[in-house]
Design an enzyme around this catalytic site. Structure first.
Site, PDB file in Angstrom:
ATOM      1  N   LYS A 152       0.906  -1.463   0.013  1.00 15.47           N
ATOM      2  CA  LYS A 152       0.341  -0.261   0.156  1.00 15.47           C
ATOM      3  C   LYS A 152       1.460   1.634   0.216  1.00 15.47           C
ATOM      4  O   LYS A 152       2.173   1.152   0.691  1.00 15.47           O
ATOM      5  CB  LYS A 152      -0.999  -0.384   1.230  1.00 15.47           C
ATOM      6  CG  LYS A 152      -0.262   0.476   2.008  1.00 15.47           C
ATOM      7  CD  LYS A 152      -1.136   0.210   3.575  1.00 15.47           C
ATOM      8  CE  LYS A 152      -1.466   1.283   3.997  1.00 15.47           C
ATOM      9  NZ  LYS A 152      -1.095   2.431   5.306  1.00 15.47           N
ATOM     10  N   HIS A 182      -2.277  -5.347   5.414  1.00 21.46           N
ATOM     11  CA  HIS A 182      -2.039  -6.521   6.478  1.00 21.46           C
ATOM     12  C   HIS A 182      -2.746  -6.623   7.247  1.00 21.46           C
ATOM     13  O   HIS A 182      -2.226  -7.980   7.945  1.00 21.46           O
ATOM     14  CB  HIS A 182      -0.179  -6.168   6.485  1.00 21.46           C
ATOM     15  CG  HIS A 182      -0.748  -5.503   7.997  1.00 21.46           C
ATOM     16  ND1 HIS A 182      -0.606  -3.891   7.502  1.00 21.46           N
ATOM     17  CD2 HIS A 182      -1.190  -5.063   9.082  1.00 21.46           C
ATOM     18  CE1 HIS A 182      -1.137  -2.854   8.370  1.00 21.46           C
ATOM     19  NE2 HIS A 182      -0.849  -4.037   9.359  1.00 21.46           N
ATOM     20  N   LYS A 186      -3.652 -11.014   9.899  1.00 18.39           N
ATOM     21  CA  LYS A 186      -4.002 -11.053  10.946  1.00 18.39           C
ATOM     22  C   LYS A 186      -4.388 -12.271  11.303  1.00 18.39           C
ATOM     23  O   LYS A 186      -5.696 -12.513  10.725  1.00 18.39           O
ATOM     24  CB  LYS A 186      -4.690  -9.802  12.041  1.00 18.39           C
ATOM     25  CG  LYS A 186      -3.379  -8.436  11.937  1.00 18.39           C
ATOM     26  CD  LYS A 186      -4.327  -7.675  12.268  1.00 18.39           C
ATOM     27  CE  LYS A 186      -2.971  -6.106  11.733  1.00 18.39           C
ATOM     28  NZ  LYS A 186      -2.454  -5.934  12.944  1.00 18.39           N
ATOM     29  N   GLU A 220      -4.558   4.013  18.054  1.00 19.05           N
ATOM     30  CA  GLU A 220      -3.332   3.952  18.075  1.00 19.05           C
ATOM     31  C   GLU A 220      -2.644   4.826  19.119  1.00 19.05           C
ATOM     32  O   GLU A 220      -2.999   5.654  19.265  1.00 19.05           O
ATOM     33  CB  GLU A 220      -2.676   3.650  16.990  1.00 19.05           C
ATOM     34  CG  GLU A 220      -3.088   3.109  15.957  1.00 19.05           C
ATOM     35  CD  GLU A 220      -1.777   3.542  14.634  1.00 19.05           C
ATOM     36  OE1 GLU A 220      -0.835   2.690  14.660  1.00 19.05           O
ATOM     37  OE2 GLU A 220      -2.590   4.016  13.644  1.00 19.05           O
ATOM     38  N   ASP A 239      -4.826   6.474   4.254  1.00 19.25           N
ATOM     39  CA  ASP A 239      -3.603   5.430   5.642  1.00 19.25           C
ATOM     40  C   ASP A 239      -4.673   4.474   6.444  1.00 19.25           C
ATOM     41  O   ASP A 239      -3.914   3.525   6.945  1.00 19.25           O
ATOM     42  CB  ASP A 239      -3.037   6.568   6.752  1.00 19.25           C
ATOM     43  CG  ASP A 239      -1.783   5.679   7.617  1.00 19.25           C
ATOM     44  OD1 ASP A 239      -0.864   5.074   7.035  1.00 19.25           O
ATOM     45  OD2 ASP A 239      -2.140   6.306   8.642  1.00 19.25           O
ATOM     46  N   HIS A 244      -7.573  -1.004   5.093  1.00 20.13           N
ATOM     47  CA  HIS A 244      -7.733  -1.575   6.687  1.00 20.13           C
ATOM     48  C   HIS A 244      -8.837  -1.153   7.196  1.00 20.13           C
ATOM     49  O   HIS A 244      -9.737  -2.703   7.410  1.00 20.13           O
ATOM     50  CB  HIS A 244      -6.957  -1.155   7.951  1.00 20.13           C
ATOM     51  CG  HIS A 244      -5.225  -0.907   7.583  1.00 20.13           C
ATOM     52  ND1 HIS A 244      -5.125  -1.800   6.549  1.00 20.13           N
ATOM     53  CD2 HIS A 244      -4.554  -0.147   8.082  1.00 20.13           C
ATOM     54  CE1 HIS A 244      -3.056  -1.848   6.367  1.00 20.13           C
ATOM     55  NE2 HIS A 244      -3.384  -0.881   7.198  1.00 20.13           N
ATOM     56  N   LYS A 330      -4.888   7.711  15.598  1.00 16.92           N
ATOM     57  CA  LYS A 330      -2.989   8.339  16.576  1.00 16.92           C
ATOM     58  C   LYS A 330      -3.320   8.941  17.771  1.00 16.92           C
ATOM     59  O   LYS A 330      -4.095  10.343  17.637  1.00 16.92           O
ATOM     60  CB  LYS A 330      -1.968   8.401  15.765  1.00 16.92           C
ATOM     61  CG  LYS A 330      -2.357   8.011  14.373  1.00 16.92           C
ATOM     62  CD  LYS A 330      -0.557   7.610  13.789  1.00 16.92           C
ATOM     63  CE  LYS A 330      -0.637   7.025  12.816  1.00 16.92           C
ATOM     64  NZ  LYS A 330      -0.415   5.282  12.765  1.00 16.92           N
TER      65      LYS A 330
HETATM   66  C1  BG6 Z   1      -0.161   1.207   8.640  1.00 17.72           C
HETATM   67  C2  BG6 Z   1      -0.149   2.558   8.162  1.00 17.72           C
HETATM   68  O1  BG6 Z   1      -0.678   0.610   7.211  1.00 17.72           O
HETATM   69  O2  BG6 Z   1      -1.388   0.475   9.392  1.00 17.72           O
HETATM   70  C3  BG6 Z   1       0.241   3.152  10.238  1.00 17.72           C
HETATM   71  O3  BG6 Z   1       0.416   2.960   7.395  1.00 17.72           O
HETATM   72  C4  BG6 Z   1      -0.290   2.481  10.925  1.00 17.72           C
HETATM   73  O4  BG6 Z   1       0.215   4.215  10.187  1.00 17.72           O
HETATM   74  C5  BG6 Z   1      -0.419   0.520  11.226  1.00 17.72           C
HETATM   75  O5  BG6 Z   1       0.370   2.902  12.148  1.00 17.72           O
HETATM   76  C6  BG6 Z   1      -1.224   0.394  11.816  1.00 17.72           C
HETATM   77  O6  BG6 Z   1      -0.961  -1.166  11.698  1.00 17.72           O
HETATM   78  P1  BG6 Z   1      -1.098  -2.412  12.738  1.00 17.72           P
HETATM   79  O7  BG6 Z   1      -0.948  -3.514  12.506  1.00 17.72           O
HETATM   80  O8  BG6 Z   1      -0.132  -1.861  13.826  1.00 17.72           O
HETATM   81  O9  BG6 Z   1      -2.546  -2.510  13.418  1.00 17.72           O
END
Ligand code: BG6
Length: 482
Positions: A152, A182, A186, A220, A239, A244, A330
């Site tokens: 991405k 990603h 999970k 986060e 992002d 996601h 964030k």
């Molecule tokens: C990424 C984003 O795709 O996913 C990041 O670019 C983000 O900004 C991250 O922190 C979060 O991934 P995970 O697996 O930690 O939830």
């Protein structure tokens, strides 16, 4: 073409970057240790740094020490590293692809399975693909496959995603292309499918007749850190939300596919995206943590959102009228990603001792305390019929799974095996952009709500609370020990 056990060459473009050290090499090493990939899997890194094979191996070993020390096993690493090579090159210089091609030919000696991994900045995706195409490095034969994984972000709006899909498809067949999200790698996200479709008791309730609303929280604690330069252009909608979070909505809302294969699965998730009605600006909250503007690379007076809360509807037979509240941000109070279904209130309050009852809730805890929680009412012992909510919970720890495999491990293995189920198809990406584009455009024009600031370490702007309060709801956190 599932001959992943055969020798395969994995070419990583952008091999000097963070992702290679943090994620790709630890994942590949873990697969190698578990003997899930052929012992003859070759890794060829392509990047600009003036390294030779030995230096590249040393850099990767450093990365393992830093990012995956528990995984590291010196003896296994030694044999693993023998199959790591480096090709110095500039992504924009055609002659450097000739050198790469020559190195591959020399290493392989004969036709071999290939996996290209595009771990570069998005501006290089099209040039790399063109260069591979010119040299016919995308070709397959009946005995050997050639796949390509693209990181991405896949486009920054609908037009650029359409253009990129055109460029990809001018060289590769859709079946060769693995667009990574990603979150789909999970374990807990995949478990949503098992939970819903390997049990009979939940699915009958999984609809508008029983579910009052759905909440998805992705919080986060980290801020944008040193990624401000990238983040400033991206913001939370591109992002996290476009990819996601919409994936989480899709998997929560999808119909059961008839079979478990890439086409059936992706047909169903894309159908959900098509059923989501255009989001109203009044149903959105755009936030920014106060210190964001102090970060290097952030414009003075930047309006880039670091927090978003959105109310959306999946307009189909199953979900008509059920709001989905989705938030992501964030610098929030806690790190958690969870999906909660709040069920409807009981139709009739039978027990006079209770003036109100808490509706049942089911929370799917994606991370960090992976598991599932179900809350229900139970009678408080003693006289009368007073009740309280209790939590029936399952944690992955309970089945001895303290460390779940990293998402990249699963996704790399699937890309090697030729299973695209957990990758995004071109139509899915395009539809997701179609949903967020109008919001981003309106935001860029300065329409809609004003930017809501929040302090780091809180749950985001109060406007996000109001978004739910308007409907008589509150954000809930159903995971952890609580
Ligand atoms: C990424 C984003 O795709 O996913 C990041 O670019 C983000 O900004 C991250 O922190 C979060 O991934 P995970 O697996 O930690 O939830």
């Amino acid at each position: 073409m599932n001959n992943h056990a055969q020798p395969t060459t994995l070419v990583i473009f952008g091999a000097s970057g963070d992702l290679t050290q943090r994620k790709l090499i630890p994942a590949l090493f873990s697969l190698y240790k578990k003997e899930l990939i052929s012992a003859e899997t070759r890794i060829v890194g392509f990047a600009r740094r003036p390294w030779d094979h030995a230096q590249f191996r040393a850099v990767l070993l450093d990365g393992m020490r830093q990012f995956a020390p528990k995984l590291l096993d010196a003896a296994v690493w030694e044999t693993f590293a023998e199959n790591i090579f480096y090709s110095q090159g500039d992504l924009g210089t055609p002659a450097d692809y000739d050198h790469l091609q020559a190195l591959l030919a020399q290493l392989e000696g004969k036709p071999t399975n290939r996996l290209y991994y595009l771990a570069t900045g998005p501006e290089y995706f099209a040039p790399i693909i063109q260069q591979l195409g010119v040299r016919r490095m995308d070709e397959e034969d009946p005995a050997h496959w050639c796949h390509m994984v693209i990181e991405k972000p896949f486009g920054h709006d609908l037009a650029s995603a359409l253009e990129l899909n055109r460029e990809v498809q001018a060289v590769f067949r859709e079946e060769q292309v693995y667009r990574i999200d990603h979150y789909l790698g999970k374990e807990t996200v995949q478990n949503l499918l098992t939970f819903r479709f390997a049990n009979t008791i939940f699915e009958p309730l999984w609809n508008r007749n029983y579910v009052d609303h759905v909440q998805i929280t992705n919080a986060e604690t980290v801020d944008v850190g040193h990624r401000a330069g990238y983040y400033e252009k991206s913001g939370v909608v591109r992002d996290m939300f476009q990819n996601h979070l919409l994936q989480l909505v899709s998997l929560t809302a999808m119909e059961p596919p008839a079979t478990f294969n890439a086409k059936a699965l992706r047909d169903e998730t894309v159908k959900v995206l098509h059923a989501i009605s255009p989001v109203q600006l009044r149903d959105t909250v755009w936030g920014q943590y106060r210190k964001y503007r102090d970060a290097e690379g952030v414009a003075l007076g930047s309006r880039t959102p670091t927090f978003i809360a959105i109310k959306l509807f999946v307009e189909n037979w199953r979900w008509q009228g059920v709001p989905f509240y989705v938030r992501s941000g964030k610098a929030l109070a806690e790190r958690t990603t969870e999906i909660t279904l709040q069920f409807k209130q009981v139709p009739h309050l039978l027990f006079p001792d209770n003036t109100s009852l808490n509706p049942n809730r089911l929370s799917i805890c994606i991370q960090p305390d992976e598991g599932i929680h179900l809350t229900f009412e139970t009678k408080i012992p003693g006289g009368g019929m007073r009740s309280k909510s209790v939590d029936m919970d399952f944690h992955y720890d309970d089945i001895g799974e303290h460390t779940l495999p990293d998402a990249y491990e699963r996704l790399l293995l699937d890309a090697l095996k030729g299973d695209a189920s957990l990758f995004t198809r071109s139509d899915g990406i395009e539809r997701a952009w179609q949903l967020v584009d109008p919001l981003l455009q309106a935001w860029a024009r300065g329409e809609g709500p004003s930017l809501a600031f929040y302090e780091s370490g809180t749950w985001g702007p109060t406007e996000a609370e109001q978004l739910l309060a308007r409907d008589g709801h509150k954000w809930m956190l159903g995971c952890g020990d609580g």
